[in-house]
Design a protein around this motif. Sequence first.
Motif, PDB file in Angstrom:
ATOM      1  N   MET A   1     -35.117 -20.587  34.898  1.00 53.58           N
ATOM      2  CA  MET A   1     -36.399 -20.264  33.844  1.00 53.58           C
ATOM      3  C   MET A   1     -36.066 -21.132  32.867  1.00 53.58           C
ATOM      4  N   ALA A   2     -37.379 -21.679  32.685  1.00 52.17           N
ATOM      5  CA  ALA A   2     -37.499 -22.781  31.484  1.00 52.17           C
ATOM      6  C   ALA A   2     -37.683 -22.346  30.233  1.00 52.17           C
ATOM      7  N   VAL A   3     -37.696 -21.165  30.137  1.00 51.32           N
ATOM      8  CA  VAL A   3     -37.846 -20.701  28.669  1.00 51.32           C
ATOM      9  C   VAL A   3     -36.391 -20.768  27.844  1.00 51.32           C
ATOM     10  N   PRO A   4     -36.536 -21.540  26.666  1.00 54.43           N
ATOM     11  CA  PRO A   4     -35.132 -21.468  26.018  1.00 54.43           C
ATOM     12  C   PRO A   4     -34.736 -20.492  25.155  1.00 54.43           C
TER      13      PRO A   4
ATOM     14  N   ARG B   1     -38.498 -15.605  41.792  1.00 55.12           N
ATOM     15  CA  ARG B   1     -38.690 -15.987  40.715  1.00 55.12           C
ATOM     16  C   ARG B   1     -40.241 -15.709  40.258  1.00 55.12           C
ATOM     17  N   ARG B   2     -41.229 -16.093  41.495  1.00 57.35           N
ATOM     18  CA  ARG B   2     -42.647 -16.173  41.217  1.00 57.35           C
ATOM     19  C   ARG B   2     -42.775 -14.521  41.062  1.00 57.35           C
ATOM     20  N   ASP B   3     -42.333 -13.675  41.701  1.00 57.08           N
ATOM     21  CA  ASP B   3     -42.497 -12.161  41.464  1.00 57.08           C
ATOM     22  C   ASP B   3     -42.207 -11.761  40.000  1.00 57.08           C
ATOM     23  N   ARG B   4     -40.873 -12.420  39.601  1.00 55.12           N
ATOM     24  CA  ARG B   4     -40.417 -12.043  38.394  1.00 55.12           C
ATOM     25  C   ARG B   4     -41.410 -12.135  37.303  1.00 55.12           C
ATOM     26  N   TRP B   5     -42.495 -13.333  37.413  1.00 57.92           N
ATOM     27  CA  TRP B   5     -43.303 -13.514  36.235  1.00 57.92           C
ATOM     28  C   TRP B   5     -44.201 -12.323  36.286  1.00 57.92           C
TER      29      TRP B   5
ATOM     30  N   ALA C   1     -44.434 -20.770  33.304  1.00 63.74           N
ATOM     31  CA  ALA C   1     -44.968 -20.004  34.621  1.00 63.74           C
ATOM     32  C   ALA C   1     -46.002 -21.122  35.059  1.00 63.74           C
ATOM     33  N   LEU C   2     -46.808 -22.061  34.184  1.00 64.17           N
ATOM     34  CA  LEU C   2     -47.694 -22.694  34.629  1.00 64.17           C
ATOM     35  C   LEU C   2     -47.469 -24.180  34.876  1.00 64.17           C
ATOM     36  N   VAL C   3     -46.388 -24.632  34.101  1.00 68.25           N
ATOM     37  CA  VAL C   3     -45.683 -25.709  34.431  1.00 68.25           C
ATOM     38  C   VAL C   3     -44.894 -25.820  35.602  1.00 68.25           C
ATOM     39  N   GLY C   4     -44.288 -24.623  35.737  1.00 66.30           N
ATOM     40  CA  GLY C   4     -43.353 -24.818  36.818  1.00 66.30           C
ATOM     41  C   GLY C   4     -44.144 -24.802  38.270  1.00 66.30           C
ATOM     42  N   GLY C   5     -45.427 -24.278  38.028  1.00 64.61           N
ATOM     43  CA  GLY C   5     -46.337 -24.061  39.526  1.00 64.61           C
ATOM     44  C   GLY C   5     -46.013 -23.011  40.084  1.00 64.61           C
TER      45      GLY C   5
ATOM     46  N   MET D   1     -53.134 -16.628  36.847  1.00 59.07           N
ATOM     47  CA  MET D   1     -52.833 -16.236  35.443  1.00 59.07           C
ATOM     48  C   MET D   1     -54.154 -15.557  34.661  1.00 59.07           C
ATOM     49  N   HIS D   2     -55.134 -15.977  35.195  1.00 58.17           N
ATOM     50  CA  HIS D   2     -56.503 -15.513  34.448  1.00 58.17           C
ATOM     51  C   HIS D   2     -56.561 -14.141  35.010  1.00 58.17           C
ATOM     52  N   GLU D   3     -56.445 -14.057  36.304  1.00 61.85           N
ATOM     53  CA  GLU D   3     -56.639 -12.739  36.963  1.00 61.85           C
ATOM     54  C   GLU D   3     -55.675 -11.356  36.436  1.00 61.85           C
TER      55      GLU D   3
END
Lengths: 247, 247, 247
Positions: free
Chosen positions: B1-4, B32-36, B59-63, B70-72
Amino acid sequence: MAVPTPAGTPPAAEAMFDFVFAEVWQRPGLSRRDRWFVALPCVAAADAEQPLREHVRAALVGGDLTIEEMHEAVLHFAVYSGWPKASLFSMIVDEQWDRIHQERGEPVPPATPLLPLTTPSDPEARLLVGEQAFRDVNCVPYIPVRDNPYSGAGILNFVFGEMWLRPGLGMKERRLITVACVAFQDAPYPILSHVYAALKSRDLSFDEMDEVALHFGAYYGWPKASRLMQVIGEQKQRVTQEWAAEG
Amino acid sequence: MAVPTPAGTPPAAEAMFDFVFAEVWQRPGLSRRDRWFVALPCVAAADAEQPLREHVRAALVGGDLTIEEMHEAVLHFAVYSGWPKASLFSMIVDEQWDRIHQERGEPVPPATPLLPLTTPSDPEARLLVGEQAFRDVNCVPYIPVRDNPYSGAGILNFVFGEMWLRPGLGMKERRLITVACVAFQDAPYPILSHVYAALKSRDLSFDEMDEVALHFGAYYGWPKASRLMQVIGEQKQRVTQEWAAEG
Amino acid sequence: MAVPTPAGTPPAAEAMFDFVFAEVWQRPGLSRRDRWFVALPCVAAADAEQPLREHVRAALVGGDLTIEEMHEAVLHFAVYSGWPKASLFSMIVDEQWDRIHQERGEPVPPATPLLPLTTPSDPEARLLVGEQAFRDVNCVPYIPVRDNPYSGAGILNFVFGEMWLRPGLGMKERRLITVACVAFQDAPYPILSHVYAALKSRDLSFDEMDEVALHFGAYYGWPKASRLMQVIGEQKQRVTQEWAAEG
């Protein structure tokens, strides 16, 4: 309490601040220091930025809490209310601590180092320690299953295997924060077990617990406090019966 | 996860971030996708602006999520946690999407047009579709009454007659967001029906649901997660019995 | 107010109930009927089952709200606080309405039929109506983008294109519920826009709004009320300046 009525408070609201600050905080039955451990989680949970700032500042300036206790309270709060909520609390603690030292013209003292942890690192040993702490804190003979992500990796491994055992905050203070958090989170069962354990362990007296309910109600509204009071009434009865049975 | 770990995290809190990011996110059992789809609603619900910004961006940068997903997810979250909570989430999604394109020196691509809707416009037809979707999503044979603003104009007409049927987000993802939302909202009954339906529909496996509880607990605190765990245990049993009876 | 102090209230808490019921409800400046539209959402949001039951019953028995208004209030609350929270509120309204008629030995009258809706069915027409209602309700000249699920499919298509335009509840009552909901939800921006619009539209007077803040604080805790009061102070100033500029 050193927290002033917010600027621009309309006359209509003065009644409320009078009630909270002139009546509730001044009551006997729960020390001013103890009241902070109920008030701070409530203000943090409410995302009330300015009141949070004033409360953190007042608690530190007045000397009721040390910075180590405040930091530890942030961690305990994060575990019981979720770390995203705690991020603002944490930022405000640092901000106010810096500001207090700036005003005094003093450097901010270095923080207490995290390492070494006082709890074991070996996963098996950590689970054993977590199981014992689970029994001790909750005043129950059973332990949850290990082989489940929530209760194994979460509850035993981290919440009881590390967090509750950290030095820097006393058991009574951890109880107060926990009771406040389970009361505003209003999940149906944790409120039962944590009120029970706080009373059964004698970390909080019956009368102190009544004051906790009032202090909580003044900060988080009487509808949630009314549930807390109901639970307190039931758990007092249960604990009294158990004490009688235990002789 | 890229969140510092947030800047200025006190040592007391590092233990928690280690637990959440080094342990929980890395676990197998839930992608990981599901965890978002568990983490994003929790951070949005907590009104934690900076963590929300970092999570949306990562979540967006990592694809892991497309911008349509995300909008939905913001709309689904708005329905299950209240529109006011979703407004910051929506703003931050737009802000981060703009920033990502600015950093890449690329123009922001045009948004997917809202119209035509894929659900019927005629009120009677919409209610019929809403009734069928209510049965399908909730895995129940009954439907709520039409002649009541909450269940008719709200639940049948919009929530199931339009929202759940929108393209752009899979059923599993909608289940994850919903379970996270009913878990933090902690109303007594929706948590039962949505955990049940997520398992009964096989959109989430039993093991995935256990991981959801841990991930949720790491983000929204233990008291609410412990209620979720209890409900999961009960609903697994119910679903298992039903499957056995159905052969 | 006919809501009694909960049985078993410890002496410590009587001060709180005295404050809420003997002081706040009796104050001039906001009618008893109006106070229900602040109190009911607060009690429903707190998941306080017994207080919610007593409040719903008292509001209906006392004749302050009709059943149509109560049902419409549940829908409005669902939109602004999330559907899961509203399910208990909805159940309790039906339960108490049945019980009141049972006690009177009268049959429950049939519900008002949902159809026909008073808003257009065609998606394009609904969006146009939603855009106009968005401007009118929020007292702003702009509208949000259509091509975004949250603001298009949600806000314009349903929240303003249908929900706010439903008959059965007056504009002032919808304002009161909305202000209570944005105050406990504590998202940073909706509280600004809804307090502004309630004052700008003159649906609530400045003095009534001050009373709303106190009533809200008595029910949901002063930290959130203190944010509400701050916003009220700022928005009064803004509205006053705009009125002066408009001549």
